[in-house]
Design a protein around this motif. Structure first.
Motif, PDB file in Angstrom:
ATOM      1  N   ALA A 183       0.832  -1.201   0.000  1.00  0.00           N
ATOM      2  CA  ALA A 183       0.000   0.000   0.000  1.00  0.00           C
ATOM      3  C   ALA A 183       0.869   1.255   0.000  1.00  0.00           C
ATOM      4  CB  ALA A 183      -0.926   0.002   1.205  1.00  0.00           C
ATOM      5  N   LEU A 184       0.350   2.301  -0.599  1.00  0.00           N
ATOM      6  CA  LEU A 184       1.039   3.586  -0.642  1.00  0.00           C
ATOM      7  C   LEU A 184       0.168   4.644   0.015  1.00  0.00           C
ATOM      8  CD1 LEU A 184       2.393   3.485  -4.307  1.00  0.00           C
ATOM      9  CD2 LEU A 184       3.631   2.941  -2.197  1.00  0.00           C
ATOM     10  N   THR A 185       0.815   5.666   0.573  1.00  0.00           N
ATOM     11  CA  THR A 185       0.089   6.720   1.277  1.00  0.00           C
ATOM     12  C   THR A 185       0.500   8.086   0.767  1.00  0.00           C
ATOM     13  OG1 THR A 185       1.758   6.875   3.029  1.00  0.00           O
ATOM     14  CG2 THR A 185      -0.055   5.311   3.375  1.00  0.00           C
ATOM     15  N   ALA A 186      -0.330   9.060   1.105  1.00  0.00           N
ATOM     16  CA  ALA A 186      -0.032  10.469   0.822  1.00  0.00           C
ATOM     17  C   ALA A 186      -0.574  11.297   1.969  1.00  0.00           C
ATOM     18  CB  ALA A 186      -0.658  10.906  -0.493  1.00  0.00           C
ATOM     19  N   SER A 187       0.090  12.407   2.304  1.00  0.00           N
ATOM     20  CA  SER A 187      -0.332  13.274   3.410  1.00  0.00           C
ATOM     21  C   SER A 187      -0.323  14.723   2.978  1.00  0.00           C
ATOM     22  CB  SER A 187       0.591  13.094   4.632  1.00  0.00           C
ATOM     23  OG  SER A 187       0.543  11.776   5.116  1.00  0.00           O
ATOM     24  N   ARG A 188      -1.137  15.519   3.670  1.00  0.00           N
ATOM     25  CA  ARG A 188      -1.147  16.961   3.435  1.00  0.00           C
ATOM     26  C   ARG A 188      -1.505  17.651   4.751  1.00  0.00           C
ATOM     27  NH1 ARG A 188      -1.195  19.518  -1.562  1.00  0.00           N
ATOM     28  NH2 ARG A 188      -1.569  21.753  -1.470  1.00  0.00           N
TER      29      ARG A 188
END
Length: 803
Positions: A695-700
């Motif tokens: 799985a891959l993630t992204a944050s802001r």
């Protein structure tokens, strides 16, 4: 015959592949609209979304500067093909394996437009010509001509029909007359005069009843030749009727050619690229001018008239292309025609004569009135043409149509629309066995319409011609297409082309992808073949370069691997072949499979909205909930799950306050934390659609948001009373928020009064307040003061005041 369905899917390996999603994406092509986005060559695409070989095509006439438009074609019993043209008015004789032969138009006295052809009852060629006057001429075996009919009032013979017993019928203009002559071309009479300018097309049913279509009102006239009784068989609601034909069962087919119903931007482009017909440099005109110097004034007038006629005539047979010309050119032409023909028609009517050598028309049989058969809007309600009739006044011009159509009118009068598209239907012919031929404008497509299935197939697209102005179906199955701008004639044979190729549009995977296998649905009869090749690239237009070369064609009977390098775009190429000309492969569906490597999600933005205090008064309290919203994008179309974190500005560690959030919103109760300035972080993960560990993630992170649940602090407050007037002073401040308002009320009254700071505006976290209040009644009074910050936090103070 072999039926193949190559159902090929890209299967995931049993061994997990790092950084790859497990979903296979398929892109399907199985409709006419999808296939037409590609590039067909010697193949046809049906309206049901099938690709097959085109019929073999042979060029019979082309590269003739003197031919602007092919107006009509006729085939003799001996197999000779005659072609009528505009330009220099040549009539060509075309024979297989021979050069085109000009049989009319070389003489200086010959007219420069031949609009119609027919074979009379004795096998002789008839032609309708136009120039300064119009003529019906007849050819003998040596191609010598004899004039049968001529009338100054009539400028155009748009169509010629030979009926039972060899009787001849003419559709003419611009006076809307239907003329009939006996089998020898003698004894002309007006069978009917329509209330529109031109009768463009004629057809006879099995009982010898004549049907006619004009250019203005979209009406189909039913004329009884014996009595001249005329009724309206059908009102199409269009302007121009371009074709009328019958089939073996007695069904009448009607085609329309409204320019307003063609695709936007339709325009007749002439062979020289101009939008108006160039001046003629015919040697015949030069000779006439040279021999008539003493009649210059009359000559100038005639030249003007003749040029106007050319402008009208040069748009092709039956005036089909006139409506596609530019508006300015059209209006000027019509204005000049009316100006020139008005006086001439009046003079002719006064003289009541027809020019020699034709015999005078019987005036007792002219000017018959049409009757209208009422027609309902539903097909099942259409009455029979033999039903009750009533007399009507002049029809109103038809409203602009949205599409052009082909109608079928059954012998009992029921009407069905078989074909409705935004094209100009310039010509129509019946092939037999329930099949129609349609010649279209703008894109120059030859269409075969199967009336029972209501299925349309593009048999051929003529290039560089813009219009197919005339079509003819021969008994041996050969189809002839006469074209305009530039003029040409093509023969489409009933056997299939040896080879055809279809190149798909560029298939967009949205990201650089690994291409898998193909799902191909097709029929491949014996004596036919089907192969496939591929190429890939990273630009939407292969012509820009950078694409790999086409792979070697693969037999479609095998398992088809897409042998293309990983790329964003893919094209497939179908190679269809026929070894005997009688069989063709038919492709119904092409489905490509690809995988996009797992890509991280994207959080486009994070928006924070805290509860804001409203205007002063009871509504000033605000919610302590903070609304957090965000927008995401997932290039693999994976489902996302989110987590929410907070931290005080300046701190390093994040504190998670929510997990497994599936919607793109969350509400945070700010009363669960101490006052301060906080940052909010949203993290999105695609773990729901990917194996563990892949799985891959992204944050802001959001902008800082103020959490303030403490009311303003009162640093100083006092009052004095002087002569019954109260003077109040206070200093207030807030640690985090701007002061929002200060209000007061005396003796628990219902209305709170606003007090402004000394600078007149609440715009800082510290404010000085000062106001005066008149105390009317003596005694003790209660003054209540309410202090509110921008986030709605409040504090109250009571003062006991004695007057």
């Amino acid at each position: 015959m072999s039926l193949i369905a190559l159902v090929c899917f890209l299967m995931p390996s049993l061994v997990p592949r790092p950084a790859q999603a497990v979903k296979t994406i398929h892109i399907e092509h199985n409709t006419e609209k999808q296939f037409k986005q590609g590039d067909p060559c010697q193949v046809v695409i049906s309206s049901t979304g099938e690709i097959s070989l085109a019929y073999r095509t042979k060029t019979l006439l082309s590269n003739k500067d003197e031919v602007w438009v092919v107006n009509d074609m006729v085939r003799t019993a001996a197999g000779s093909l005659y072609v009528a043209t505009s330009g220099k008015g040549y009539v060509y004789l075309l024979k297989e394996g021979q050069e085109p032969q000009v049989v009319y138009g070389k003489d200086l006295t010959d007219h420069r437009h031949v609009f119609s052809l027919a074979i009379d009852g004795k096998g002789r060629l008839l032609a309708g010509t136009s120039g300064k006057t119009t003529q019906l001429i007849r050819f003998d075996k040596a191609h010598n001509t004899e004039t049968l009919f001529q009338e100054d009032e009539i400028k155009y013979v748009w169509c010629i029909l030979v009926g039972p017993g060899g009787r001849i019928y003419l559709g003419t203009g611009p006076t809307g007359k239907v003329i009939t002559l006996d089998s020898d071309g003698q004894n002309p009479e007006v069978l009917y005069k329509a209330k529109e300018k031109n009768i463009l097309t004629l057809a006879l049913d099995a009982d010898g009843i004549l049907y006619a279509g004009g250019d203005e009102h979209g009406l189909v006239y039913r004329i009884e030749p014996g009595t001249g009784k005329t009724t309206i068989a059908y009102d199409t609601g269009h302007g121009e009727i371009s074709g009328l034909v019958f089939d073996e069962a007695g069904n009448l087919y009607v085609s329309t050619a409204d320019a307003s119903a063609a695709r936007p931007g339709a325009k007749l482009i002439l062979s020289d690229g101009d939008t108006s017909r160039p001046e003629s440099t015919d040697e015949k005109d030069k000779e006439d001018e040279k021999g008539k110097k003493d009649e210059k004034a009359e000559k100038d007038k005639n030249n003007k008239v003749e040029k106007i006629d050319e402008d009208k005539a040069s748009n092709g047979k039956k005036n089909n292309n006139d409506k596609a010309r530019e508006t300015k050119t059209k209006k000027e032409s019509e204005k000049n025609i009316k100006k020139e023909t008005g006086k001439k028609q009046a003079d002719d009517l006064e003289k009541n004569k027809i020019s020699q050598p034709a015999k005078p028309i019987d005036k007792d049989k002219t000017e018959k009135t049409a009757e209208l058969i009422p027609a309902a809007t539903k097909a099942a309600d259409k009455p029979s043409p033999n039903g009750p009739a009533r007399t009507v006044s002049a029809p109103k011009p038809a409203k602009p149509a949205q599409t052009n159509e082909v109608y079928q009118i059954s012998p009992s009068g029921y009407v069905t629309s078989l074909f409705s598209q935004k094209v100009m239907i310039l010509s129509m012919a019946y092939m037999g066995h329930g099949k129609l031929l349609l010649g279209t404008g703008i894109e120059g497509k030859l269409v075969r319409l199967e009336t029972e299935k209501q299925e349309a197939v593009v048999l051929h697209t003529v290039k560089p011609s813009a219009q197919i102005s005339s079509v003819l179906a021969d008994v041996d199955g050969t189809v002839y297409a006469g074209c305009a701008n530039p003029g040409a004639v093509y023969a489409i044979k009933p056997d299939y082309a040896v080879e055809g190729i279809y190149i798909s549009p560029a298939i967009d995977a949205k990201q650089i992808s690994k291409w898998g296998k193909l799902h191909l649905e097709a029929d491949i009869p014996c004596q036919s073949s089907l192969k496939v090749s591929f190429r890939s690239g990273n630009t939407s237009d292969p012509e820009k370069g950078g694409w790999q070369k086409w792979t070697e064609p693969i037999d479609a009977a095998e398992d088809i691997e897409i042998c293309a390098a990983p790329a964003r775009f893919l094209q497939y190429r179908l190679h269809l072949g026929s070894s005997d000309g009688s069989h063709t492969a038919v492709v119904r569906e092409v489905k490509s499979a690809h995988m996009i490597p797992n890509l991280p999600p994207l959080i486009k933005n994070v928006t924070i909205k805290s509860g804001q205090a409203g205007k002063a008064g009871k509504s000033a309290r605000s919610s302590k909930n903070i609304s957090i919203t965000w927008k995401t994008d997932e290039p693999n179309n994976d489902k996302l799950i989110c987590e929410i974190f907070i931290r005080l500005v300046g701190r390093e560690k994040w504190v998670r306050i929510a997990k497994e959030v599936k919607e793109e919103k969350y509400t945070w109760d700010s009363r669960t934390v101490a006052d301060g300035r906080y940052e909010v972080k949203v993290t999105a993960s695609d773990k729901l659609d990917n194996p563990e560990g892949q799985a891959l993630t992204a944050s802001r992170v959001s902008r800082p948001v103020v959490v303030d649940n403490t009311p303003p602090e009162i640093a100083r407050m006092s009052y004095t009373i002087d002569s019954g007037k109260l003077h109040f002073q206070a200093s207030i401040k807030d640690a985090l928020s701007v002061i929002g308002s200060v209000e007061y009320v005396i003796d628990s009254g219902e209305t709170w009064h606003i007090a402004l700071p000394d600078d007149g505006i609440f715009d800082s976290r510290e404010e000085n307040i000062e106001f005066e209040l008149e105390i009317d009644a003596p005694g003790e009074h209660l003054l209540a003061v309410r202090f509110t910050d921008a986030l709605g936090n409040r504090t109250y103070r009571n003062l006991s005041v004695v007057k």
